[in-house]
Design an enzyme around this catalytic site. Structure first.
Site, PDB file in Angstrom:
ATOM      1  N   TYR A 133      -3.146  -0.369  10.056  1.00  0.00           N
ATOM      2  CA  TYR A 133      -2.998  -0.734   8.647  1.00  0.00           C
ATOM      3  C   TYR A 133      -1.614  -0.340   8.134  1.00  0.00           C
ATOM      4  O   TYR A 133      -0.936  -1.124   7.470  1.00  0.00           O
ATOM      5  CB  TYR A 133      -4.094  -0.039   7.841  1.00  0.00           C
ATOM      6  CG  TYR A 133      -4.113  -0.348   6.362  1.00  0.00           C
ATOM      7  CD1 TYR A 133      -4.700  -1.510   5.890  1.00  0.00           C
ATOM      8  CD2 TYR A 133      -3.577   0.553   5.442  1.00  0.00           C
ATOM      9  CE1 TYR A 133      -4.745  -1.788   4.525  1.00  0.00           C
ATOM     10  CE2 TYR A 133      -3.615   0.286   4.084  1.00  0.00           C
ATOM     11  CZ  TYR A 133      -4.203  -0.883   3.632  1.00  0.00           C
ATOM     12  OH  TYR A 133      -4.240  -1.157   2.282  1.00  0.00           O
TER      13      TYR A 133
ATOM     14  N   SER B 159       0.850  -1.180   0.000  1.00  0.00           N
ATOM     15  CA  SER B 159       0.000   0.000   0.000  1.00  0.00           C
ATOM     16  C   SER B 159       0.889   1.234   0.000  1.00  0.00           C
ATOM     17  O   SER B 159       2.076   1.154   0.343  1.00  0.00           O
ATOM     18  CB  SER B 159      -0.881  -0.004   1.257  1.00  0.00           C
ATOM     19  OG  SER B 159      -1.496   1.242   1.488  1.00  0.00           O
TER      20      SER B 159
END
Length: 264
Positions: free
Chosen positions: A160, A147
């Protein structure tokens, strides 16, 4: 010669979390290029069956398997079943993931651990059991879905970001340990994409939509299909000397500090 470098016809590709979203977009790209798609999910068998049907409607050879990527025993048994029923797994995409948007000072430890478990521990578990066959065959492609949060922080996504930052380093260490077996381990770092999940905020005037348009040099949301070519490249012979790399598909977000508010 050049086209043969990208040939993945008849390769077996397991994509975790491939019943919807970006996982499905990448899986469709691989499938339309001739790979056999092994669909994984854990929410329900019905959802897996519906996903398999949607692949088959496109002429893609697909099979579905329900298992929890965080449960090592389930993963071990599923990989054994897949290899017996479909054949060796040539390509693995660790795509399954979750996000919990909570400020760190208010986040429950159990929620933090859950995100780490799904987004970081599960790629280790699945890769550990898939790579055994790859090592024996001296060939394999593993793609971890990282990501932009592998590089950047953002409010309310601390767990995250911690998991995806860890996944970047796990990718590099997998490459370090398994390159000697002719196994390439790389990552894809998606930017902001136009999916069903983002549809409610992708409207003119919505603050987050305006933020993404203004923050992205390409001045648009990514099309999920944009990830297909990246996945094909990393799954094919074209990337045989690419290892431990995270390829960001973000429209240029990570390349710039962004526009000043007074710049048009």
């Amino acid at each position: 010669m050049s086209l043969s470098l990208f040939d993945i016809k008849d390769k077996n590709a397991l994509i975790t979390g491939s019943t919807h979203g970006l996982g499905m977009a990448m899986a469709k790209g691989l499938g339309l290029s001739g790979a056999k798609i092994i669909v994984n999910g854990n929410s329900s068998q019905e959802k897996i069956n519906n996903a398999v049907d949607s692949y088959k409607e496109l002429g893609i050879d697909a099979r579905g398997y329900k298992f929890d990527v965080t449960n090592e025993e389930e993963v071990k048994n599923a990989i054994k079943q897949i290899e017996e029923e479909v054949g060796p797994i040539h390509i693995l995409i660790n795509n399954a993931g979750i996000i919990k948007r909570t400020p760190l000072e208010k986040m429950e430890v159990s929620d933090f651990k859950e995100v780490i478990n799904v987004d970081l521990v599960s790629p280790f578990i699945v890769s550990k059991h898939v790579v055994q066959g790859m090592i024996e065959r001296k060939s394999g492609k593993i793609i971890n879905i990282c990501s932009m949060m592998s590089e950047l922080g953002r409010n309310t996504v601390g767990a995250y970001a911690a998991a995806k930052g860890g996944l970047k380093m796990l990718t590099q260490n997998m490459a370090t340990e398994w390159a000697k077996y002719n196994i390439q381990v790389n990552g894809i770092g998606p930017g902001y994409f136009a999916t069903e999940q983002t549809a409610p905020i992708r409207i003119d005037g919505h603050p987050f939509n305006d933020f993404i348009i203004n923050r992205t040099p390409a001045a648009k949301w990514g099309d999920p299909k944009d990830l297909a070519g990246t996945a094909i490249f990393l799954a094919s012979k074209a990337s045989d000397f690419v290892n431990g790399h995270i390829l960001y598909v973000d429209g240029g977000i990570l390349a710039t500090i962004g526009k000043p508010t007074n710049e048009k």
